[in-house]
Design an enzyme around this catalytic site. Sequence first.
Site, short mmCIF file in Angstrom:
data_model
loop_
_atom_site.label_atom_id
_atom_site.label_comp_id
_atom_site.label_asym_id
_atom_site.label_seq_id
_atom_site.Cartn_x
_atom_site.Cartn_y
_atom_site.Cartn_z
N HIS A 1 -8.95 10.02 2.26
CA HIS A 1 -8.54 8.88 1.43
C HIS A 1 -8.68 9.31 -0.02
O HIS A 1 -9.71 9.86 -0.42
CB HIS A 1 -9.43 7.66 1.71
CG HIS A 1 -8.83 6.38 1.21
ND1 HIS A 1 -8.72 6.10 -0.13
CD2 HIS A 1 -8.28 5.33 1.87
CE1 HIS A 1 -8.14 4.92 -0.27
NE2 HIS A 1 -7.86 4.42 0.93
N GLU B 1 0.86 -1.20 0.00
CA GLU B 1 0.00 0.00 0.00
C GLU B 1 0.89 1.24 0.00
O GLU B 1 2.11 1.13 0.17
CB GLU B 1 -0.97 -0.02 1.19
CG GLU B 1 -2.10 -1.03 0.99
CD GLU B 1 -3.12 -1.05 2.10
OE1 GLU B 1 -3.12 -0.15 2.95
OE2 GLU B 1 -3.91 -2.01 2.14
N ARG C 1 -0.84 9.29 1.31
CA ARG C 1 -2.23 9.60 0.95
C ARG C 1 -2.53 11.08 0.78
O ARG C 1 -3.30 11.46 -0.09
CB ARG C 1 -3.16 9.07 2.06
CG ARG C 1 -3.39 7.62 1.93
CD ARG C 1 -4.41 7.14 2.90
NE ARG C 1 -4.43 5.70 2.75
CZ ARG C 1 -4.92 4.87 3.63
NH1 ARG C 1 -5.47 5.33 4.75
NH2 ARG C 1 -4.91 3.58 3.41
N HIS D 1 -11.43 10.31 5.86
CA HIS D 1 -11.20 8.90 6.17
C HIS D 1 -10.78 8.66 7.61
O HIS D 1 -11.29 7.77 8.27
CB HIS D 1 -10.12 8.40 5.21
CG HIS D 1 -9.85 6.92 5.28
ND1 HIS D 1 -10.84 5.98 5.11
CD2 HIS D 1 -8.69 6.23 5.48
CE1 HIS D 1 -10.31 4.76 5.21
NE2 HIS D 1 -9.02 4.89 5.45
N ARG E 1 -1.58 9.33 8.65
CA ARG E 1 -1.39 7.92 8.99
C ARG E 1 -0.91 7.10 7.80
O ARG E 1 -1.41 7.25 6.68
CB ARG E 1 -2.71 7.32 9.51
CG ARG E 1 -2.62 5.83 9.75
CD ARG E 1 -3.86 5.29 10.42
NE ARG E 1 -5.07 5.41 9.63
CZ ARG E 1 -5.41 4.60 8.64
NH1 ARG E 1 -4.61 3.61 8.27
NH2 ARG E 1 -6.54 4.77 7.99
C1 SIN Z 1 -7.59 1.15 2.37
O1 SIN Z 1 -7.88 -0.02 2.17
O2 SIN Z 1 -7.15 1.88 1.49
C2 SIN Z 1 -7.82 1.73 3.72
C3 SIN Z 1 -6.93 1.10 4.70
C4 SIN Z 1 -6.45 2.12 5.67
O3 SIN Z 1 -7.07 3.16 5.84
O4 SIN Z 1 -5.39 1.91 6.25
#
Ligand code: SIN
Length: 528
Positions: A226, A112, A272, A329, A364
Amino acid sequence: MPNADVVIIGSGLSALITAERLSETKNVIIITKLEKTNSNSMLAQGGVAAAIGKNDHWRLHLRDTMIAGCEHNSEKAVKELVRSGPSAVKNLIATGMKFDTDRNGTICLGMEGAHGTRRILHAGGDSTGREMVSFLLKRLAGKVQIIEGEMAIELLIKNNVCFGVMTSTLEDHRKVYYASQVVLATGGCGGIYETTSNDLTVTGDGIALAYRAGAELVDLEFIQFHPTMLNTKDGSRVLISEAVRGEGAYLVTSEGRRIMVGVHDLKDLAPRDIVARAIDREVKKGNDVFLNISKILHFKERFPSISMLCEENGVKIEDGFIPVSPGAHFLMGGVKIDLNGQTSVVNLFAVGEVACSGVHGANRLASNSLLESIVFANKLALHILSLPLSHIHIPELLKNMSNSRNEPLTFLPTKEEITSQMMKNAGLIREKKGLKQVRDWLGSFLKKCQLNHIADYHRNQIEIINMLTVSWLIVTSALARTESRGGHFRSDYPHCDNEKWLKKQIVRSKARDNFNRIEHEFVGVKIK
Ligand code: SIN
């Protein structure tokens, strides 16, 4: 006599893990606003970040967390998170929690944004939170009383000691629970924004409760948007997990131009805040933005929930493009806690998104929130178990137990008015004029509310008052922070971009100390 040793407010992952650990020796009650499955944890698609991979190390996870957090993090809290992470996850697996594995039974590790390596565990493809909550609810059955449909409206405090909580039932009746310890696990405040990935119950109640109780709050200006929420026709809340970009999807305009190229070295997997603002810039230029998913093989098998949600909203996975834009988010700040979950009020604890240990800094890192729940809920439970048994002193009969309510407050704004004001003036991009305007607008309603007599209002009014309160606190904090950092972007102040922070090797941000505690006082409103 107390109703419980420990009352936990909220029913997400942090609440359930805390309850499970405590339930062996303590009488625990969980109180939740609607149903036990209404929580952000349930909606978490992305997984649990933990340095369990062969080439990974907690120090690498520490570095990625600090960089994403723009070095605003408490390094001590991050160390606690990333060092304890692997064993906490392994313990969960040992008790029967199943994460996704390959054919050989090896745990699959996903990628991620802003992670330097693959370290994300998933369950059920893209339903990690749902799988974990279901697993824990099963384990808790018969061990802990879960009371649904009751909204905590006031913490019972005397001389800075918490001794219980007053709730409102769905029928607006008042109930009181006495407890030796009260734990806030109410989640964040995404519901104060027009577009959000959060559960509909998450409207900042825990922050408002703590504020009215006199607890210290910190870092409230840091709100994570997000980057990729599905653009739905009816405005419903659908997240497209960052794991989709982790598997190779990338952001494009309708002409096919990649929007993250030239913005950040990590391109679509940049932190993000950076990706969200890049999308916002395109949207403001009048361009639609899409996730190009055409390179992901077996998309429907890998992302079953997302595929279903897309189909439900008229987006065909086969076409290879998902229309997206940012939505609120995660709240990085919250009720200030130490590493044991202790707030500044005796016998009041906080855990999960409502709490702020400084672990997330200004932004975060993806999939650190479920890990935070696991690690810090375990620590909190162990701490409570170590406390000497206390006989709670119930100071006086509570006055507000009457079930007659004040007349509806006709002057209050609607939820939609609040969320639209917050989105416009205190969202992804902020500046002084808009912040001042919305602060005054929020304050004009709050001045007319009797916050010391909150129980006299109807439950739906209390929810709106909570939204006004939390919004006011966020806006006031955002005005006070005259810089841009992570989830707090001021167009009228220079931005310290994450790469520069890394290159200069700045270890700690002075700003954290300057703004660590902002004294919040509503003008003309007296708080106990
Ligand atoms: C996501 O799946 O993008 C959200 C997971 C997160 O907020 O850490």
